[in-house]
Design a protein around this motif. Structure first.
Motif, PDB file in Angstrom:
ATOM      1  N   PHE A 159      -5.426 -13.309 -25.658  1.00 47.81           N
ATOM      2  CA  PHE A 159      -5.194 -14.677 -25.222  1.00 47.81           C
ATOM      3  C   PHE A 159      -4.484 -14.633 -23.871  1.00 47.81           C
ATOM      4  O   PHE A 159      -3.327 -14.235 -23.790  1.00 47.81           O
ATOM      5  CB  PHE A 159      -4.345 -15.435 -26.238  1.00 47.81           C
ATOM      6  N   PRO A 160      -5.166 -15.051 -22.786  1.00 48.80           N
ATOM      7  CA  PRO A 160      -4.584 -14.929 -21.456  1.00 48.80           C
ATOM      8  C   PRO A 160      -3.700 -16.099 -21.056  1.00 48.80           C
ATOM      9  O   PRO A 160      -3.033 -16.059 -20.017  1.00 48.80           O
ATOM     10  CB  PRO A 160      -5.812 -14.885 -20.549  1.00 48.80           C
ATOM     11  N   TRP A 204      -5.048 -22.487 -15.494  1.00 47.23           N
ATOM     12  CA  TRP A 204      -6.282 -21.714 -15.622  1.00 47.23           C
ATOM     13  C   TRP A 204      -6.324 -20.536 -14.632  1.00 47.23           C
ATOM     14  O   TRP A 204      -6.633 -19.402 -15.015  1.00 47.23           O
ATOM     15  CB  TRP A 204      -7.475 -22.636 -15.410  1.00 47.23           C
ATOM     16  N   SER A 205      -5.982 -20.773 -13.387  1.00 47.88           N
ATOM     17  CA  SER A 205      -6.024 -19.692 -12.384  1.00 47.88           C
ATOM     18  C   SER A 205      -5.065 -18.566 -12.750  1.00 47.88           C
ATOM     19  O   SER A 205      -5.396 -17.377 -12.608  1.00 47.88           O
ATOM     20  CB  SER A 205      -5.682 -20.240 -10.999  1.00 47.88           C
ATOM     21  N   LYS A 206      -3.877 -18.915 -13.207  1.00 49.62           N
ATOM     22  CA  LYS A 206      -2.900 -17.890 -13.611  1.00 49.62           C
ATOM     23  C   LYS A 206      -3.455 -17.060 -14.763  1.00 49.62           C
ATOM     24  O   LYS A 206      -3.288 -15.828 -14.798  1.00 49.62           O
ATOM     25  CB  LYS A 206      -1.587 -18.550 -14.028  1.00 49.62           C
ATOM     26  N   ASP A 213      -6.025  -8.557 -14.081  1.00 49.13           N
ATOM     27  CA  ASP A 213      -5.061  -7.445 -14.087  1.00 49.13           C
ATOM     28  C   ASP A 213      -5.365  -6.450 -15.190  1.00 49.13           C
ATOM     29  O   ASP A 213      -5.217  -5.239 -15.010  1.00 49.13           O
ATOM     30  CB  ASP A 213      -3.644  -7.985 -14.266  1.00 49.13           C
ATOM     31  N   ARG A 214      -5.812  -6.945 -16.334  1.00 45.17           N
ATOM     32  CA  ARG A 214      -6.022  -6.074 -17.494  1.00 45.17           C
ATOM     33  C   ARG A 214      -7.441  -5.521 -17.581  1.00 45.17           C
ATOM     34  O   ARG A 214      -7.644  -4.400 -18.048  1.00 45.17           O
ATOM     35  CB  ARG A 214      -5.700  -6.852 -18.781  1.00 45.17           C
ATOM     36  N   THR A 231     -17.239  -8.383 -12.456  1.00 47.10           N
ATOM     37  CA  THR A 231     -16.023  -9.161 -12.237  1.00 47.10           C
ATOM     38  C   THR A 231     -16.185 -10.241 -11.167  1.00 47.10           C
ATOM     39  O   THR A 231     -15.256 -11.022 -10.944  1.00 47.10           O
ATOM     40  CB  THR A 231     -14.858  -8.235 -11.855  1.00 47.10           C
ATOM     41  N   LYS A 232     -17.346 -10.302 -10.520  1.00 50.09           N
ATOM     42  CA  LYS A 232     -17.605 -11.416  -9.594  1.00 50.09           C
ATOM     43  C   LYS A 232     -17.472 -12.759 -10.314  1.00 50.09           C
ATOM     44  O   LYS A 232     -17.130 -13.776  -9.700  1.00 50.09           O
ATOM     45  CB  LYS A 232     -18.999 -11.300  -8.982  1.00 50.09           C
ATOM     46  N   ALA A 233     -17.760 -12.777 -11.615  1.00 49.02           N
ATOM     47  CA  ALA A 233     -17.641 -14.028 -12.379  1.00 49.02           C
ATOM     48  C   ALA A 233     -16.191 -14.497 -12.421  1.00 49.02           C
ATOM     49  O   ALA A 233     -15.913 -15.701 -12.349  1.00 49.02           O
ATOM     50  CB  ALA A 233     -18.181 -13.838 -13.790  1.00 49.02           C
TER      51      ALA A 233
END
Length: 251
Positions: A159-160, A204-206, A213-214, A231-233
């Protein structure tokens, strides 16, 4: 009279053509890497079919689904087709389904899975929100960050923070370096953020940066809808959030 018949035939053909073009496509399964597939089912939105992505993870101890098919309280045909594909193509039992948030494109098939005796799990918040939406509750056993193994395949759920919804999680397959972002991540084909009625636009951006990072070395990032890339998505999601913020009137 002949003219009237021609007009009627023309209207019938036009109606049939419109009905056919607006019909919902069937299940699509796309191999991603050895033992991992993307399942794509379709829901109707504003009269048009919209694709929704999940994962099929084939292990030595059975199959793990990430998200159900896009179903509703009245119809679970997408998830039924998904289970039929697994049985016919992989000849393995489905052991578990992990749902990534409480919207019907991810939890709509819970009833079909339960009918088949398949365990469905989520975070506590997703379980609460799923019940509030009128669906059967998944088991609320997932903590904010955990890794478990099924058939020697490690699976991490994380959960980010809030984003598309307050309960969205991502699923990481470390061995295959595949990140299932769900609707938390936007496809590079997306021109906007889509449905944001339950989004936390200030966080959301955070939350995306925590995921970067992970899991910033992911080979594949699977968004909730449309095509997948790497990761372009994640970068594209940040860009869309930035554009949306810039377009808002200053107070």
């Amino acid at each position: 009279m002949r003219k009237l018949i021609c007009i009627c035939l023309g209207l019938l053909i036009a109606h049939a053509s419109t009905a056919q073009s607006a019909s919902k496509p069937k299940l699509r399964v796309t191999p991603l890497t050895d033992g991992v597939y993307v399942h794509t089912t379709y829901g109707m939105y504003q009269g048009e079919p919209v694709p929704s992505n999940g994962l099929i993870v084939n292990t030595s101890d059975g199959v793990v689904l990430i998200d159900t098919g896009w179903d509703t309280k009245d119809s679970t045909d997408n998830t039924w087709q998904l289970l039929r594909w697994v049985a016919d193509s992989l000849r393995q039992p489905v052991r578990l389904c992990i749902v990534t948030h409480s919207h019907d494109d991810k939890v709509g098939g819970i009833g079909e899975l339960r009918k088949a005796g398949i365990r469905v799990v989520s975070t506590a918040l997703t379980a609460q929100k799923t019940v509030a939406s009128g669906y059967e509750s998944p088991e609320d056993i997932l903590p904010a960050d955990t890794t478990f193994t099924i058939g020697n395949v490690p699976i991490r759920t994380y959960f980010p923070g809030a984003g598309h919804t307050s309960d969205n999680i991502v699923v990481w397959l470390p061995r295959q370096q595949i990140l299932h972002g769900g609707c938390f991540v936007k496809s590079v084909a997306a021109f906007g953020l889509g449905y944001i009625g339950e989004a936390n636009l200030s966080e959301w951006s955070k939350s995306v940066r925590r995921v970067m990072d992970r899991f910033g070395k992911a080979k594949w990032v699977i968004p909730g809808h449309d095509e997948w890339t790497d990761t372009k998505a994640l970068e594209h999601t940040l860009q869309l959030l930035s554009k949306h913020a810039a377009a808002q009137p200053h107070r």
